[in-house]
Design an enzyme around this catalytic site. Structure first.
Site, mmCIF file in Angstrom:
data_model
loop_
_atom_site.group_PDB
_atom_site.id
_atom_site.type_symbol
_atom_site.label_atom_id
_atom_site.label_comp_id
_atom_site.label_asym_id
_atom_site.label_seq_id
_atom_site.Cartn_x
_atom_site.Cartn_y
_atom_site.Cartn_z
ATOM 1 N N PRO A 173 0.799 -1.224 0.000
ATOM 2 C CG PRO A 173 -0.098 -1.064 2.146
ATOM 3 C CD PRO A 173 0.593 -2.016 1.211
ATOM 4 C CG ASN A 174 -0.405 4.291 1.183
ATOM 5 O OD1 ASN A 174 -1.386 4.704 0.568
ATOM 6 N ND2 ASN A 174 -0.491 3.849 2.429
ATOM 7 N NE ARG A 207 3.403 7.065 2.162
ATOM 8 C CZ ARG A 207 3.666 5.870 2.653
ATOM 9 N NH1 ARG A 207 4.166 4.941 1.889
ATOM 10 N NH2 ARG A 207 3.417 5.618 3.922
ATOM 11 C CE1 TYR A 230 8.279 5.151 3.489
ATOM 12 C CE2 TYR A 230 6.999 7.177 3.438
ATOM 13 C CZ TYR A 230 7.270 5.949 4.004
ATOM 14 O OH TYR A 230 6.546 5.516 5.075
ATOM 15 C CG ASN A 237 8.318 -1.832 0.728
ATOM 16 O OD1 ASN A 237 7.617 -1.842 1.725
ATOM 17 N ND2 ASN A 237 9.020 -0.773 0.370
ATOM 18 C CB ALA A 254 1.212 0.302 6.662
ATOM 19 C CG HIS A 280 4.597 -2.165 10.656
ATOM 20 N ND1 HIS A 280 5.918 -2.513 10.864
ATOM 21 C CD2 HIS A 280 4.609 -1.212 9.686
ATOM 22 C CE1 HIS A 280 6.682 -1.779 10.060
ATOM 23 N NE2 HIS A 280 5.910 -0.995 9.342
ATOM 24 C CG ASP A 310 -0.841 -17.224 8.473
ATOM 25 O OD1 ASP A 310 0.164 -17.383 9.210
ATOM 26 O OD2 ASP A 310 -2.005 -17.120 8.912
ATOM 27 C CD GLU A 318 10.070 -7.315 6.712
ATOM 28 O OE1 GLU A 318 9.859 -6.290 7.375
ATOM 29 O OE2 GLU A 318 10.089 -8.454 7.226
ATOM 30 C CG HIS A 349 10.790 -2.056 5.360
ATOM 31 N ND1 HIS A 349 9.424 -2.018 5.228
ATOM 32 C CD2 HIS A 349 11.082 -3.202 6.020
ATOM 33 C CE1 HIS A 349 8.914 -3.098 5.782
ATOM 34 N NE2 HIS A 349 9.897 -3.838 6.269
ATOM 35 C CG LEU A 350 11.695 2.542 -0.354
ATOM 36 C CD1 LEU A 350 10.534 3.367 -0.851
ATOM 37 C CD2 LEU A 350 12.812 2.510 -1.371
ATOM 38 C CB SER A 351 12.294 4.699 5.741
ATOM 39 O OG SER A 351 11.286 3.885 6.324
ATOM 40 N NE ARG A 367 9.280 6.317 9.001
ATOM 41 C CZ ARG A 367 8.357 5.984 8.120
ATOM 42 N NH1 ARG A 367 8.555 4.979 7.293
ATOM 43 N NH2 ARG A 367 7.231 6.664 8.052
#
Length: 146
Positions: free
Chosen positions: A10-11, A18, A23, A74, A77, A80, A87, A98, A100-102, A107
């Site tokens: 998402p996003n 954004r 990001y 990625n 959200a 989390h 699953d 996995e 993540h950009l940041s 954070r």
């Protein structure tokens, strides 16, 4: 030729506009082009998928069973919050990294926990678009315990 599936949650379709201070300024399309160039140089191919819908991400993981060498994921959200994605990773047996950009650990505290990390081969975060390329390279390396 090995195929790596790149999944974005998402996003992430809003990258470039954004919160560029978190990001970066690259769009998802620009990041995908960089990943594709790297894959070509490594003799691999990549498939890209992005959705803001948890069920669509799960369906894509299921559809890729036995058809890809690995997955760079990625989950945004959903990282989390989603036991269902964890699953799906477990059920399909994919080799997943996995990303993540940041740096999630710099954070908000709620971002420090991942439901996915325990079912993934590894986690790369905080290196911007290069996180994807490093994950791609790791998945293409031979499974060597040395």
């Amino acid at each position: 030729m090995k195929t790596i599936l790149i999944i974005n949650g998402p996003n992430l379709n809003l990258l470039g506009t954004r919160e560029p201070n978190i990001y970066g300024a690259l769009t998802l399309e620009e990041i995908n082009r960089r990943i594709a160039r790297e894959a070509e140089a490594l003799g691999a191919r990549v498939e890209f998928f992005q959705s803001s819908h948890e069920g669509a991400l799960i369906d894509r993981l299921h559809a890729a069973a036995n058809t890809v060498h690995g997955v760079v994921f990625n989950a945004g959200a959903y990282t989390h919050t989603s036991v269902a994605l964890a699953d799906a990773i477990s059920a399909t047996g994919h080799r997943v990294i996995e990303v993540h950009l940041s740096n999630v650990f710099k954070r908000e505290e709620f971002r420090w926990h991942s439901f996915l990390s325990s079912v993934c081969q590894g986690v790369i975060c905080g290196l911007g678009w290069k996180s994807y390329v490093l994950a791609l390279r790791a998945l293409l390396m031979e499974d060597d315990q040395e």
